[in-house]
Design a protein around this motif. Sequence first.
Motif, PDB file in Angstrom:
ATOM      1  N   ARG A  97       0.828  -1.213   0.000  1.00  0.00           N
ATOM      2  CA  ARG A  97       0.000   0.000   0.000  1.00  0.00           C
ATOM      3  C   ARG A  97       0.860   1.260   0.000  1.00  0.00           C
ATOM      4  O   ARG A  97       0.557   2.237  -0.668  1.00  0.00           O
ATOM      5  CB  ARG A  97      -0.922  -0.001   1.234  1.00  0.00           C
ATOM      6  CG  ARG A  97      -1.769   1.230   1.403  1.00  0.00           C
ATOM      7  CD  ARG A  97      -2.656   1.586   0.215  1.00  0.00           C
ATOM      8  NE  ARG A  97      -3.366   0.461  -0.295  1.00  0.00           N
ATOM      9  CZ  ARG A  97      -3.716   0.318  -1.581  1.00  0.00           C
ATOM     10  NH1 ARG A  97      -3.432   1.240  -2.470  1.00  0.00           N
ATOM     11  NH2 ARG A  97      -4.351  -0.753  -1.987  1.00  0.00           N
ATOM     12  N   PHE A  98       1.968   1.233   0.728  1.00  0.00           N
ATOM     13  CA  PHE A  98       2.819   2.414   0.848  1.00  0.00           C
ATOM     14  C   PHE A  98       3.428   2.803  -0.492  1.00  0.00           C
ATOM     15  O   PHE A  98       3.560   3.982  -0.805  1.00  0.00           O
ATOM     16  CB  PHE A  98       3.930   2.147   1.874  1.00  0.00           C
ATOM     17  CG  PHE A  98       4.699   3.370   2.269  1.00  0.00           C
ATOM     18  CD1 PHE A  98       4.194   4.232   3.222  1.00  0.00           C
ATOM     19  CD2 PHE A  98       5.921   3.653   1.695  1.00  0.00           C
ATOM     20  CE1 PHE A  98       4.898   5.367   3.603  1.00  0.00           C
ATOM     21  CE2 PHE A  98       6.635   4.784   2.063  1.00  0.00           C
ATOM     22  CZ  PHE A  98       6.121   5.644   3.023  1.00  0.00           C
ATOM     23  N   PHE A  99       3.792   1.816  -1.300  1.00  0.00           N
ATOM     24  CA  PHE A  99       4.471   2.106  -2.563  1.00  0.00           C
ATOM     25  C   PHE A  99       3.549   1.978  -3.775  1.00  0.00           C
ATOM     26  O   PHE A  99       4.020   1.837  -4.901  1.00  0.00           O
ATOM     27  CB  PHE A  99       5.694   1.193  -2.738  1.00  0.00           C
ATOM     28  CG  PHE A  99       6.787   1.530  -1.778  1.00  0.00           C
ATOM     29  CD1 PHE A  99       7.468   2.730  -1.886  1.00  0.00           C
ATOM     30  CD2 PHE A  99       7.118   0.658  -0.764  1.00  0.00           C
ATOM     31  CE1 PHE A  99       8.472   3.054  -0.994  1.00  0.00           C
ATOM     32  CE2 PHE A  99       8.127   0.970   0.136  1.00  0.00           C
ATOM     33  CZ  PHE A  99       8.805   2.172   0.023  1.00  0.00           C
ATOM     34  N   SER A 100       2.254   2.047  -3.583  1.00  0.00           N
ATOM     35  CA  SER A 100       1.330   1.951  -4.715  1.00  0.00           C
ATOM     36  C   SER A 100       0.585   3.264  -4.915  1.00  0.00           C
ATOM     37  O   SER A 100       0.835   4.254  -4.246  1.00  0.00           O
ATOM     38  CB  SER A 100       0.336   0.812  -4.474  1.00  0.00           C
ATOM     39  OG  SER A 100      -0.466   1.102  -3.362  1.00  0.00           O
ATOM     40  N   ASP A 101      -0.333   3.264  -5.836  1.00  0.00           N
ATOM     41  CA  ASP A 101      -1.239   4.378  -6.125  1.00  0.00           C
ATOM     42  C   ASP A 101      -0.595   5.580  -6.798  1.00  0.00           C
ATOM     43  O   ASP A 101      -1.062   6.699  -6.655  1.00  0.00           O
ATOM     44  CB  ASP A 101      -1.986   4.842  -4.869  1.00  0.00           C
ATOM     45  CG  ASP A 101      -3.106   3.896  -4.497  1.00  0.00           C
ATOM     46  OD1 ASP A 101      -3.466   3.055  -5.335  1.00  0.00           O
ATOM     47  OD2 ASP A 101      -3.611   3.996  -3.383  1.00  0.00           O
ATOM     48  N   GLY A 102       0.456   5.396  -7.537  1.00  0.00           N
ATOM     49  CA  GLY A 102       0.964   6.439  -8.405  1.00  0.00           C
ATOM     50  C   GLY A 102       1.583   7.635  -7.740  1.00  0.00           C
ATOM     51  O   GLY A 102       1.601   8.712  -8.309  1.00  0.00           O
ATOM     52  N   VAL A 103       2.082   7.488  -6.534  1.00  0.00           N
ATOM     53  CA  VAL A 103       2.748   8.621  -5.893  1.00  0.00           C
ATOM     54  C   VAL A 103       3.989   8.971  -6.699  1.00  0.00           C
ATOM     55  O   VAL A 103       4.740   8.107  -7.118  1.00  0.00           O
ATOM     56  CB  VAL A 103       3.120   8.283  -4.440  1.00  0.00           C
ATOM     57  CG1 VAL A 103       4.027   9.338  -3.853  1.00  0.00           C
ATOM     58  CG2 VAL A 103       1.862   8.151  -3.612  1.00  0.00           C
ATOM     59  N   GLY A 104       4.165  10.234  -6.925  1.00  0.00           N
ATOM     60  CA  GLY A 104       5.327  10.693  -7.675  1.00  0.00           C
ATOM     61  C   GLY A 104       5.022  11.021  -9.115  1.00  0.00           C
ATOM     62  O   GLY A 104       5.884  11.488  -9.834  1.00  0.00           O
ATOM     63  N   ILE A 105       3.796  10.767  -9.566  1.00  0.00           N
ATOM     64  CA  ILE A 105       3.432  11.150 -10.920  1.00  0.00           C
ATOM     65  C   ILE A 105       3.340  12.665 -10.947  1.00  0.00           C
ATOM     66  O   ILE A 105       2.608  13.272 -10.163  1.00  0.00           O
ATOM     67  CB  ILE A 105       2.098  10.515 -11.350  1.00  0.00           C
ATOM     68  CG1 ILE A 105       2.227   8.991 -11.353  1.00  0.00           C
ATOM     69  CG2 ILE A 105       1.658  11.040 -12.700  1.00  0.00           C
ATOM     70  CD1 ILE A 105       0.930   8.276 -11.634  1.00  0.00           C
ATOM     71  N   ASP A 106       4.103  13.271 -11.822  1.00  0.00           N
ATOM     72  CA  ASP A 106       4.160  14.729 -11.867  1.00  0.00           C
ATOM     73  C   ASP A 106       2.786  15.329 -12.152  1.00  0.00           C
ATOM     74  O   ASP A 106       2.080  14.901 -13.056  1.00  0.00           O
ATOM     75  CB  ASP A 106       5.151  15.186 -12.933  1.00  0.00           C
ATOM     76  CG  ASP A 106       6.575  14.838 -12.566  1.00  0.00           C
ATOM     77  OD1 ASP A 106       6.856  14.776 -11.356  1.00  0.00           O
ATOM     78  OD2 ASP A 106       7.397  14.633 -13.474  1.00  0.00           O
ATOM     79  N   GLY A 107       2.429  16.307 -11.346  1.00  0.00           N
ATOM     80  CA  GLY A 107       1.193  17.030 -11.565  1.00  0.00           C
ATOM     81  C   GLY A 107      -0.054  16.348 -11.047  1.00  0.00           C
ATOM     82  O   GLY A 107      -1.135  16.891 -11.179  1.00  0.00           O
ATOM     83  N   SER A 108       0.059  15.156 -10.454  1.00  0.00           N
ATOM     84  CA  SER A 108      -1.141  14.454 -10.005  1.00  0.00           C
ATOM     85  C   SER A 108      -1.676  15.018  -8.694  1.00  0.00           C
ATOM     86  O   SER A 108      -2.856  14.900  -8.409  1.00  0.00           O
ATOM     87  CB  SER A 108      -0.855  12.962  -9.831  1.00  0.00           C
ATOM     88  OG  SER A 108       0.005  12.746  -8.726  1.00  0.00           O
ATOM     89  N   GLY A 109      -0.799  15.606  -7.872  1.00  0.00           N
ATOM     90  CA  GLY A 109      -1.232  16.130  -6.582  1.00  0.00           C
ATOM     91  C   GLY A 109      -1.459  15.050  -5.550  1.00  0.00           C
ATOM     92  O   GLY A 109      -1.913  15.316  -4.455  1.00  0.00           O
ATOM     93  N   LEU A 110      -1.157  13.799  -5.895  1.00  0.00           N
ATOM     94  CA  LEU A 110      -1.361  12.673  -4.993  1.00  0.00           C
ATOM     95  C   LEU A 110      -0.147  12.521  -4.092  1.00  0.00           C
ATOM     96  O   LEU A 110       0.991  12.529  -4.560  1.00  0.00           O
ATOM     97  CB  LEU A 110      -1.577  11.396  -5.814  1.00  0.00           C
ATOM     98  CG  LEU A 110      -1.869  10.116  -5.055  1.00  0.00           C
ATOM     99  CD1 LEU A 110      -3.197  10.237  -4.323  1.00  0.00           C
ATOM    100  CD2 LEU A 110      -1.904   8.942  -6.013  1.00  0.00           C
ATOM    101  N   SER A 111      -0.380  12.394  -2.807  1.00  0.00           N
ATOM    102  CA  SER A 111       0.732  12.205  -1.877  1.00  0.00           C
ATOM    103  C   SER A 111       0.297  11.327  -0.714  1.00  0.00           C
ATOM    104  O   SER A 111      -0.893  11.140  -0.473  1.00  0.00           O
ATOM    105  CB  SER A 111       1.240  13.555  -1.366  1.00  0.00           C
ATOM    106  OG  SER A 111       0.223  14.216  -0.647  1.00  0.00           O
TER     107      SER A 111
END
Length: 169
Positions: A97-111
């Motif tokens: 879970r910690f390393f999933s969900d697209g964290v780090g995709i530029d411009g996504s605002g997901l953190s």
Amino acid sequence: MDLSKFKTSDWLKVGGGAVFFIAGFMSWWKVDLGELGSVGANGWDYFFTTGIAWLLLVAVAVITVLRVMDIKVPADLPWPLVMFAATLVSLLLVLIRFFSDGVGIDGSGLSRGVGAFLGLIGAIAALAGAVMGFKESGGDFNDLKDVNKLKAGFAKGGDDTPPPPPMPQ
């Protein structure tokens, strides 16, 4: 309750479970929506990873407290091995879970939210306590490679006391 009965391994398992208990209700992911604010998801929004890990780690913490307080728990299980396995599985689920969900995709605002960090810390602490408890009980990680020794561990039960001597004939 006599707190002097708790060993370091017990404190790590109980503390890790308590931290994870709280982290499960906190924000694990958040999306910044700019002027609109942000939205997030807590650990329970991801039942397969954080929800199952939450159940396992809280169970490890509760069983640890019950065993230290000498409250009867089923003695037919090798508890140090069961707690080691439960905390290891929990940490693996939390890492997924910690390393999933697209964290780090530029411009996504997901953190990641604070719950993800606290959950990871809690799972690591509980695993460290379970490893220490497994070693304190006389467990050897090399024995985990042998299926027959694992079966024997479950067959004899989790009682840490040696069997009584044989009856004279």
